[in-house]
Scaffold this active site. Structure first.
Site, PDB file in Angstrom:
ATOM      1  N   GLU A 148       0.830  -1.206   0.000  1.00 46.67           N
ATOM      2  CA  GLU A 148       0.000   0.000   0.000  1.00 46.67           C
ATOM      3  C   GLU A 148       0.862   1.252   0.000  1.00 46.67           C
ATOM      4  O   GLU A 148       1.816   1.354   0.772  1.00 46.67           O
ATOM      5  CB  GLU A 148      -0.886  -0.012   1.256  1.00 46.67           C
ATOM      6  CG  GLU A 148      -1.729   1.207   1.453  1.00 46.67           C
ATOM      7  CD  GLU A 148      -2.551   1.143   2.732  1.00 46.67           C
ATOM      8  OE1 GLU A 148      -3.386   2.039   2.939  1.00 46.67           O
ATOM      9  OE2 GLU A 148      -2.347   0.199   3.536  1.00 46.67           O
ATOM     10  N   GLU A 249     -12.232   2.497   5.397  1.00 51.10           N
ATOM     11  CA  GLU A 249     -11.166   2.802   6.347  1.00 51.10           C
ATOM     12  C   GLU A 249     -11.135   4.322   6.584  1.00 51.10           C
ATOM     13  O   GLU A 249     -10.132   4.988   6.346  1.00 51.10           O
ATOM     14  CB  GLU A 249      -9.811   2.298   5.824  1.00 51.10           C
ATOM     15  CG  GLU A 249      -8.756   2.225   6.914  1.00 51.10           C
ATOM     16  CD  GLU A 249      -7.364   1.937   6.368  1.00 51.10           C
ATOM     17  OE1 GLU A 249      -6.591   1.266   7.068  1.00 51.10           O
ATOM     18  OE2 GLU A 249      -7.057   2.380   5.242  1.00 51.10           O
TER      19      GLU A 249
END
Length: 270
Positions: A148, A249
């Site tokens: 990520e 998120e």
């Protein structure tokens, strides 16, 4: 789009074992989470009780971080840190076993921050070595390791500051292992916060996306509260063939009062 609640940020105000049931009560069939234990090798009782909580809630775990350090204190992964990479390596067996037993297909590996007194090459090579171990263990269980990017405003020293850099490291790990199970976790919030051209990066890297996470920019609030056009972005993801889970998120405005009435407004625009 299929949405998964992030237990660590949406429900972080609750005790860990209460979070799966809270997500299920809100209507979620799937969840994701950061590393849920204090250390890399939790005792069996702590692992078993979390498995029981997921099973009793009836939710599927679809993504989980490998140990990343103290996220709230600024840690963004341990795998490239000479002093702490062993902690990352020590968590691999627990993470893979837990993911395999709970049907979780994706393990997210945060690459870590640049460290003073350590060369960039040393950290990069250490990252590849650590990820080589994780990818080989994941392959045996049929899992994917995802990398990520994190935006430069929140983590200016993070090793992977944009989509291209994250995908390049994934490619390097796949070349080193001879496997193809290291992919890209595409967090649209981070790319938007960076000012990246999201439609262009989706076109470049769609085939490598292992998982998607979302929040809105600039404040990391719920999608639809900021600048990103999520119906358009979801339409583009669908057009590129992405049919996986989308992790929520984002930072809720009120931890004790979370509702998701806004979700239908994110229907993909195709």
């Amino acid at each position: 789009m299929r949405f998964a609640a992030n237990l660590s940020i949406l429900y972080g105000h609750l005790p860990l074992l209460e979070r799966p049931a809270a997500a299920a009560s809100a209507g979620f069939a799937a969840v994701e989470m950061w590393w849920p234990w204090d250390g890399p090798e939790p005792d069996d009782r702590n692992v078993d009780t979390l498995e029981d909580a997921l099973e009793q809630a009836g939710v599927q775990l679809v993504a989980m971080n490998l140990i990343e350090g103290d996220m709230r204190a600024g840690d963004r992964g341990l795998l490239s840190s000479p002093a702490r990479a062993q902690r990352f390596r020590d968590c691999i067996d627990t993470a893979v076993g837990f993911a395999e037993r709970n049907g979780c297909p994706v393990l997210n590996a945060l690459a870590g921050n640049r460290e003073a007194g350590v060369s960039a090459d040393e950290q990069y090579n250490l990252a590849v070595e650590s990820l080589w171990l994780a990818a080989n263990a994941a392959q045996r269980a049929g899992l994917v390791v995802a990398l990520e990017a994190i935006n430069r405003h929140e983590a200016p020293h993070y090793l992977l500051g944009d989509a291209d850099t994250a995908v390049a490291l994934a490619d390097a790990v796949n070349a080193a292992t001879g496997l193809n199970n290291t992919g890209f976790l595409c967090d649209l919030y981070h790319h938007g916060r960076n000012g990246e051209d999201i439609p262009a990066l989706l076109a470049r890297h769609a085939a490598r996306i292992a998982h998607v996470q979302i929040a809105d920019t600039p404040g990391r609030g719920r999608p639809g509260s900021g600048e990103l056009d999520y119906p358009d972005l979801f339409g583009r993801l669908a057009a590129h063939g992405y049919d996986g889970w989308v992790g929520l998120e984002y930072e809720p405005v009120r931890n004790a009062d979370i509702d998701f009435d806004w979700l239908p407004s994110l229907r993909p625009r195709i």
